[in-house]
Design a protein around this motif. Structure first.
Motif, PDB file in Angstrom:
ATOM      1  N   ARG A 104       0.774  -1.407   0.058  1.00 49.15           N
ATOM      2  CA  ARG A 104       0.068  -0.016  -0.053  1.00 49.15           C
ATOM      3  C   ARG A 104       0.861   1.275   0.049  1.00 49.15           C
ATOM      4  NH1 ARG A 104      -4.007   0.128   4.565  1.00 49.15           N
ATOM      5  NH2 ARG A 104      -3.157  -1.831   5.181  1.00 49.15           N
ATOM      6  N   MET A 105       1.844   1.059   0.694  1.00 48.84           N
ATOM      7  CA  MET A 105       3.069   2.309   0.634  1.00 48.84           C
ATOM      8  C   MET A 105       3.699   2.624  -0.591  1.00 48.84           C
ATOM      9  SD  MET A 105       4.373   2.281   4.491  1.00 48.84           S
ATOM     10  CE  MET A 105       5.351   3.923   4.235  1.00 48.84           C
ATOM     11  N   GLY A 106       3.582   1.648  -1.445  1.00 50.71           N
ATOM     12  CA  GLY A 106       4.634   1.813  -2.814  1.00 50.71           C
ATOM     13  C   GLY A 106       5.753   2.255  -2.539  1.00 50.71           C
ATOM     14  N   LYS A 107       6.264   3.325  -3.239  1.00 54.75           N
ATOM     15  CA  LYS A 107       7.555   4.041  -3.236  1.00 54.75           C
ATOM     16  C   LYS A 107       8.127   4.505  -1.991  1.00 54.75           C
ATOM     17  CE  LYS A 107       9.703   5.708  -7.313  1.00 54.75           C
ATOM     18  NZ  LYS A 107       9.537   6.936  -8.449  1.00 54.75           N
ATOM     19  N   ARG A 108       6.939   4.884  -1.106  1.00 57.37           N
ATOM     20  CA  ARG A 108       7.378   5.847   0.101  1.00 57.37           C
ATOM     21  C   ARG A 108       7.885   4.618   1.012  1.00 57.37           C
ATOM     22  NH1 ARG A 108       2.722   7.879   2.458  1.00 57.37           N
ATOM     23  NH2 ARG A 108       1.549   6.318   1.216  1.00 57.37           N
ATOM     24  N   TRP A 109       7.592   3.379   0.913  1.00 64.14           N
ATOM     25  CA  TRP A 109       7.903   2.457   1.816  1.00 64.14           C
ATOM     26  C   TRP A 109       9.575   2.089   1.857  1.00 64.14           C
ATOM     27  CZ3 TRP A 109      10.969  -2.321   2.045  1.00 64.14           C
ATOM     28  CH2 TRP A 109      10.502  -2.964   3.219  1.00 64.14           C
ATOM     29  N   GLN A 110      10.228   2.179   0.524  1.00 69.97           N
ATOM     30  CA  GLN A 110      11.576   2.232   0.403  1.00 69.97           C
ATOM     31  C   GLN A 110      12.007   3.457   1.072  1.00 69.97           C
ATOM     32  OE1 GLN A 110      13.393  -0.691  -0.385  1.00 69.97           O
ATOM     33  NE2 GLN A 110      14.822   0.531   0.533  1.00 69.97           N
ATOM     34  N   GLN A 111      11.635   4.536   0.980  1.00 74.58           N
ATOM     35  CA  GLN A 111      12.162   6.063   1.363  1.00 74.58           C
ATOM     36  C   GLN A 111      12.195   5.635   2.889  1.00 74.58           C
ATOM     37  OE1 GLN A 111       9.703   8.608  -0.311  1.00 74.58           O
ATOM     38  NE2 GLN A 111      10.620   8.764  -2.431  1.00 74.58           N
ATOM     39  N   HIS A 156      12.240   2.955   4.712  1.00 73.43           N
ATOM     40  CA  HIS A 156      12.947   1.915   5.274  1.00 73.43           C
ATOM     41  C   HIS A 156      14.265   2.222   4.896  1.00 73.43           C
ATOM     42  CE1 HIS A 156      10.258  -1.271   6.774  1.00 73.43           C
ATOM     43  NE2 HIS A 156       9.359  -0.115   6.592  1.00 73.43           N
ATOM     44  N   ASN A 157      14.647   3.175   4.235  1.00 71.74           N
ATOM     45  CA  ASN A 157      16.396   3.650   4.033  1.00 71.74           C
ATOM     46  C   ASN A 157      16.622   4.104   5.502  1.00 71.74           C
ATOM     47  OD1 ASN A 157      16.820   2.760   1.421  1.00 71.74           O
ATOM     48  ND2 ASN A 157      16.296   4.620   0.511  1.00 71.74           N
ATOM     49  N   SER A 158      15.630   4.707   6.217  1.00 70.24           N
ATOM     50  CA  SER A 158      16.170   5.206   7.644  1.00 70.24           C
ATOM     51  C   SER A 158      16.824   4.149   8.484  1.00 70.24           C
ATOM     52  CB  SER A 158      14.994   6.014   8.297  1.00 70.24           C
ATOM     53  OG  SER A 158      13.846   4.931   8.544  1.00 70.24           O
ATOM     54  N   ILE A 159      16.915   2.701   8.101  1.00 70.43           N
ATOM     55  CA  ILE A 159      17.514   2.054   9.050  1.00 70.43           C
ATOM     56  C   ILE A 159      18.965   2.204   9.048  1.00 70.43           C
ATOM     57  CG2 ILE A 159      18.112   0.418   7.048  1.00 70.43           C
ATOM     58  CD1 ILE A 159      17.493  -1.871   9.140  1.00 70.43           C
ATOM     59  N   TYR A 160      19.585   2.815   8.044  1.00 70.44           N
ATOM     60  CA  TYR A 160      20.835   3.289   7.970  1.00 70.44           C
ATOM     61  C   TYR A 160      20.942   4.380   9.336  1.00 70.44           C
ATOM     62  CZ  TYR A 160      20.714   0.828   3.694  1.00 70.44           C
ATOM     63  OH  TYR A 160      20.579  -0.265   2.695  1.00 70.44           O
ATOM     64  N   LEU A 161      20.071   5.403   9.116  1.00 74.24           N
ATOM     65  CA  LEU A 161      20.254   6.228  10.112  1.00 74.24           C
ATOM     66  C   LEU A 161      20.322   5.811  11.600  1.00 74.24           C
ATOM     67  CD1 LEU A 161      20.394   9.275  10.722  1.00 74.24           C
ATOM     68  CD2 LEU A 161      17.871   9.440  10.683  1.00 74.24           C
ATOM     69  N   ALA A 162      18.839   4.664  11.667  1.00 81.61           N
ATOM     70  CA  ALA A 162      18.974   4.222  13.245  1.00 81.61           C
ATOM     71  C   ALA A 162      20.169   3.307  13.523  1.00 81.61           C
ATOM     72  CB  ALA A 162      17.905   3.120  12.933  1.00 81.61           C
ATOM     73  N   MET A 163      21.022   2.636  12.692  1.00 82.12           N
ATOM     74  CA  MET A 163      22.284   2.347  13.063  1.00 82.12           C
ATOM     75  C   MET A 163      23.432   3.278  13.408  1.00 82.12           C
ATOM     76  SD  MET A 163      24.817  -0.194  10.562  1.00 82.12           S
ATOM     77  CE  MET A 163      25.552   1.230  10.037  1.00 82.12           C
ATOM     78  N   LEU A 164      23.235   4.476  12.640  1.00 79.97           N
ATOM     79  CA  LEU A 164      24.230   5.175  12.874  1.00 79.97           C
ATOM     80  C   LEU A 164      24.125   5.897  14.485  1.00 79.97           C
ATOM     81  CD1 LEU A 164      24.969   7.141   9.644  1.00 79.97           C
ATOM     82  CD2 LEU A 164      26.468   5.584  10.935  1.00 79.97           C
TER      83      LEU A 164
END
Lengths: 335, 209
Positions: free
Chosen positions: B149-156, B158-166
């Protein structure tokens, strides 16, 4: 009356050989450059500790029974921290930054022979050897609260003598204002001293200091024992400072030198982060460390996760008798 | 690129399910064991400290495993490894949440005003909370349904996983009294995982311009 010191355990030649073998193993490891990796693995040894009961507990170091008085006024009514906890939860970065590391790595520290020098602005510089530490003064047992800057605390029965008595013996000159202390510097025995991954990257030897009046205060103790026996290395054997109204890092361990001086001496943690650790480091619930509140503390005694052990921190760790020494001082500025 | 297996390795649904079941059992036993030993005071001198340490460490390890799976599935011909990624990501959140619970329940002992004050006043805790919230958002949007349902925005998102790691790494380093401690090794692992993805980050940056 000081009573003669009798070791309760006699070491045999076998023990000595064992230690030598242990040392050479350390050296080989170091030559292979594995010590850094060892620091990484330190946490896995900790894991091993509680998943499997370790049968051959690190028993290399033998503590010896002490004879001492127990003055009534220093016996406080509070649950004490068990020896098993006090001797496995130590900040002694010379042996690693993990709190369980000193108990694992310090067991082979040579404490006898030992030399403690008192010099600087004194009329009679003096040197105490290992036996002197236990014989020169009448030893007393005192139960003190220990408050760490990391906001945990313990209650421990130390055995020692007043630093003031030692300083008086050396007769400070009129210009002495401060007392500087220094820990043993011996990277062969204290691997953290030349390995920044193990020693946390602080400058060694560890140094501390007190104002002369603080050093002469009757509460200021030179501890040589804990729970009735000589100190284990991880708690600062053979002799350490115990200043109960200041954060634990002031109570420097394994001291080899005490110097009377007229200038405020550098102190290890202050040198590393002056905005976090002051020279005075008096326990003060009203002045927070930038990274943690000092208003309360967790008292480590017995009991697991559900022990409600968070208590209010008291000014000067509750030792109000030291307050007159700081009259008129801005304790926010001189933290 | 190095090819370790000549033939693509397929993992059947049964194999995947068993592996997942095994991982669930291991993770739950580990957490239950930790809490049990903590409650019975067999977790070192300060059980709270030990529990904080292990839940924090395993948050980072789960994140590392999660972020290793996509490069691994590319270089080993085993695309099925990707099917474990969601699970490891969610476990990162589970461990982080246990870490937070330990802090609130056992470290601060439910002193809610102190909790609020510390989150605002102590940068290393603020940063840790931010990482936890990111992991919460990723976990909450992790179902296939929401993803579709989120389409493209889902990947955007979920890219914040890198931020979470940092942020998690920063929180770890900042919680120590000196820099040269255990967290350094974790930074090395985390930064290598980012370097593996430098093409992806360059692409993302270019698109934004």
């Amino acid at each position: 009356m000081p009573s003669p010191f009798k070791p309760s355990v006699k070491l045999t030649d076998n023990d000595v050989t064992d230690e030598r073998v242990y040392r050479s193993r350390r050296r080989i490891l170091k030559q292979l450059g594995f010590v850094g990796a060892g620091a990484l693995l330190a946490s896995s040894t900790r894991a091993a500790d509680w998943f499997w009961e370790d049968d051959e507990k690190k028993s290399a170091f033998q503590r010896q029974a002490l004879t001492f008085d127990s003055p009534e006024k220093y016996q406080i009514d509070a649950e004490k921290t068990p020896y098993s906890k006090a001797s496995t939860y130590n900040n002694f970065y010379e042996f690693g930054t993990d709190k369980s590391a000193p108990a694992e790595r310090a067991q082979s520290l040579t404490v006898d022979p030992w030399t403690l020098k008192i010099d600087g602005m004194v009329k009679k510089p003096l040197t105490l050897d290992y036996d002197d530490l236990f014989k020169r003064f009448t030893l007393e047992e005192r139960i003190y609260r220990l408050r760490c800057v990391e906001a945990w605390s313990m209650v421990l029965p130390w055995v020692g003598f007043e630093l003031g008595k030692l300083i008086n013996l050396a007769e400070p000159t009129g210009s002495a204002r401060y007392v500087a202390f220094e820990t043993l510097y011996d990277p062969d025995q204290m691997p953290g001293q030349n390995n920044r991954f193990m020693g946390g990257g602080i400058e060694y030897p560890y140094v501390e200091g007190l104002r002369l009046d603080e050093a002469m205060h009757p509460l200021t103790l030179m501890s040589v024992g804990l729970y009735g026996k000589t100190l284990p290395p991880q708690n600062g054997a053979p002799i350490r400072l115990t200043v109960p109204w200041k954060y634990g890092f002031k109570s420097i361990k394994s001291i080899v030198k005490i110097t009377l001086t007229d200038k405020q001496p550098p102190t290890t943690w202050n040198r590393l982060a002056p905005d976090e650790y002051g020279f005075y480091a008096n326990v003060n619930p009203n002045v927070d460390h930038p990274r943690w509140s000092q208003a309360s503390e967790r008292r480590i005694t017995t009991g697991g996760l559900f022990a409600r052990n968070r208590i209010e921190t008291q000014l000067f760790n509750g030792y109000q008798e030291v307050a007159p020494m700081y009259k008129g001082m801005d304790l926010r500025r001189f933290y | 690129m190095v090819t370790l297996l000549s033939k693509p390795l397929r993992l059947s649904a049964r194999v995947r399910k068993s592996v997942k079941a095994l991982l669930h059992v291991a993770a739950i036993l580990f957490l239950a064991g930790l809490f049990y030993l903590g409650v019975t005071d067999r977790l070192g001198a300060d059980p709270v400290d030990t529990l904080l340490h292990y839940t924090g460490i395993w948050t980072l390890i789960s994140l590392f495993i999660c972020l290793t799976l996509s490069p691994l599935s590319k270089h080993l011909p085993c695309g099925d490894l990707m099917r474990f990624r969601r699970m490891t990501g969610i476990y990162a959140f589970v461990f982080a949440f246990c870490h937070f619970l330990t802090y609130a329940l056992f470290e601060l002992q439910l002193n809610i005003s102190l909790l609020g004050e510390e989150i605002v006043k102590r940068p290393y805790i603020t940063v840790g909370m931010a990482a936890l919230l990111i992991l919460l958002a990723l976990t909450a949007t992790s179902t296939s349904n929401i993803r579709r349902r989120m389409g493209k925005r889902w990947q955007q998102l979920h890219n914040s996983i890198y931020l979470a790691m940092l942020l998690g790494l920063l929180h770890f380093t900042w919680s120590q009294k000196t820099f040269w401690q255990e967290p350094v090794f974790y930074w090395l692992i985390g930064l290598s995982l980012l370097i593996l993805r430098k093409d992806k980050f360059q692409r993302l940056l270019r698109r934004r311009r």
